[in-house]
Design an enzyme around this catalytic site. Structure first.
Site, PDB file in Angstrom:
ATOM      1  N   ASP A 180      14.801 -21.852  44.476  1.00 19.37           N
ATOM      2  CA  ASP A 180      14.206 -22.650  43.412  1.00 19.37           C
ATOM      3  C   ASP A 180      14.537 -22.088  42.041  1.00 19.37           C
ATOM      4  O   ASP A 180      14.613 -22.829  41.070  1.00 19.37           O
ATOM      5  CB  ASP A 180      12.693 -22.726  43.607  1.00 19.37           C
ATOM      6  CG  ASP A 180      12.329 -23.673  44.739  1.00 19.37           C
ATOM      7  OD1 ASP A 180      12.021 -24.835  44.460  1.00 19.37           O
ATOM      8  OD2 ASP A 180      12.385 -23.254  45.906  1.00 19.37           O
ATOM      9  N   ARG A 181      14.729 -20.788  41.972  1.00 16.22           N
ATOM     10  CA  ARG A 181      15.153 -20.165  40.720  1.00 16.22           C
ATOM     11  C   ARG A 181      15.765 -18.811  41.034  1.00 16.22           C
ATOM     12  O   ARG A 181      15.197 -18.027  41.810  1.00 16.22           O
ATOM     13  CB  ARG A 181      13.985 -20.006  39.750  1.00 16.22           C
ATOM     14  CG  ARG A 181      14.387 -19.593  38.330  1.00 16.22           C
ATOM     15  CD  ARG A 181      13.180 -19.450  37.419  1.00 16.22           C
ATOM     16  NE  ARG A 181      12.514 -20.716  37.158  1.00 16.22           N
ATOM     17  CZ  ARG A 181      12.509 -21.340  35.979  1.00 16.22           C
ATOM     18  NH1 ARG A 181      13.156 -20.821  34.960  1.00 16.22           N
ATOM     19  NH2 ARG A 181      11.842 -22.473  35.814  1.00 16.22           N
TER      20      ARG A 181
END
Length: 381
Positions: free
Chosen positions: A264-265
């Site tokens: 996600d990051r």
């Protein structure tokens, strides 16, 4: 492969995934799926009527998966502006789009793809407004670029799959019997199509070297058992579902050679935020000598964050743990118990073997096991 979102002239195409009958609903158990065009009308789908409704859909995980969140948000706003009766100036139209995008970004804080897409789209409409004759021109440019994002994501995912498959085969001595473990859902239901980590698994299967794909349940929201298992069965990929708590035992028995997850990051040093439980898998993989890979587009990398310590971790509703079916069913936990329910955890870069992107594979450059992501991105441009 589940058919990707595909665009056609004059139409915005959106996935309609029929679980409980809600278009695009990834929170429901799958029963069947239907793919087709959704005309550009603000009332075409419940998730596409307005920025407000799509923000709620993202927040409630009706739409989930970092790439899918970004694309769905961009397309939902495109649907909203396509027939909007707007009487303002081009500058006011650009401001309208920018504010809507800021509102959508606030839906979930951890995934970087949405904020990255929003920044690019805001820059686009701002520059277009400088020379546009009317507001309609702003909206038309926005719609065209949003649709292009959809097409580009599928191409990027296929590139991730190809790079990952070839790299894993080399790393594993060109084995013809590779078994891998994946976590959460990173396939067609989390992207515009094909998938990231699941895209690598698809590519291994297509190459004839995948013996088996294992997937975790991914509690408490069960993305693995509901969505990944569905995709694997749909694709006729040999696969086995396991409890989250069985992963270490699986590795100890030597039944998998690699773990592949999405992201996600990703921080500038390679620290990676992904679905809760990913860190557990990375620690276990390190202990058992199993290679651990992150597969994600370059847009998941946030060069502004020096490390994972700065990544904001979303916390979900206690109901997801207190009730069955990820909060959708009956209460199963004792009333009055407190709950800690982070949606993500951060895996340190030193536990990650390599990061697979559409531009190639980011490997470690020195004895300390550090990634030089900045140099990789610069060389890939």
């Amino acid at each position: 492969m589940l058919p990707p979102f595909t665009g056609e002239k004059g139409a915005l195409n959106l996935l309609v995934f029929l679980g409980s009958g809600t278009p695009g609903d990834s929170s429901s158990p799958p029963s069947t799926e239907w793919w087709g065009p959704t005309r550009c009308r603000p009332s075409s789908t419940p998730a596409g009527r307005s920025a407000s409704s799509i923000r709620n859909a993202i927040r409630d995980m009706v739409v989930r998966g970092a790439p899918a969140i970004a694309i769905t948000a961009a397309l939902a706003l495109a649907v909203e502006v396509s027939d909007l009766d707007f009487t303002g100036t081009p500058a006011e139209a650009a401001s309208f789009v920018s504010k809507k995008l800021e509102y959508l970004v606030s839906s979930r804080p951890t995934a970087v793809n949405l904020s990255d897409a929003a920044t690019k789209l805001q820059t686009l409409v701002s520059k277009t407004a400088e020379n546009a004759k009317d507001a309609k021109a702003i909206f038309q440019v926005y719609i065209e670029v949003a649709e292009t994002m959809l097409i580009d994501d599928v191409a990027d995912n296929k590139a991730i799959g190809s790079h990952g498959s070839l790299f894993l085969q080399r790393q594993l001595g060109n084995s013809k019997n590779i078994s891998v473990l994946t976590h959460c859902n990173t396939g067609s239901l989390a992207t515009a199509g094909y998938g990231t980590a699941l895209g690598v698994i698809r590519a291994l299967h297509s190459a004839g070297v995948l013996e088996k794909a294992f997937c975790t349940e991914t509690r408490p929201f069960n993305q693995g058992s509901r969505l990944t298992a569905f995709e694997l069965v749909h694709e006729k990929i040999p696969s086995t579902l396991i409890a989250d708590s069985a992963a270490s035992a699986l590795m100890k028995q030597g039944r998998v050679q690699a773990v592949i997850v999405g992201a996600d990051r990703i921080a500038a040093n390679g620290d990676t935020a992904n679905k809760i439980g990913t860190y557990n898998l990375a620690i276990s993989a390190k202990h058992h000598g199993v290679q651990f890979y992150v597969a994600a587009p370059v847009t998941s990398i946030d060069p502004a964050l020096p490390s994972g310590e700065e990544i904001v971790i979303e916390e979900r509703s206690p109901k997801e743990l207190l009730n069955s079916e990820g909060g959708l069913g009956k209460q199963v936990a004792a009333s009055g118990i407190s709950v800690w329910n982070p949606a993500f955890d951060v895996t340190p870069a030193n536990l990650i073997t390599a990061i697979i992107t559409e531009k190639g594979v980011i490997t470690k450059t020195d004895a300390d096991g550090a990634f030089d992501i900045k140099a990789f991105i610069q060389s890939a441009k």
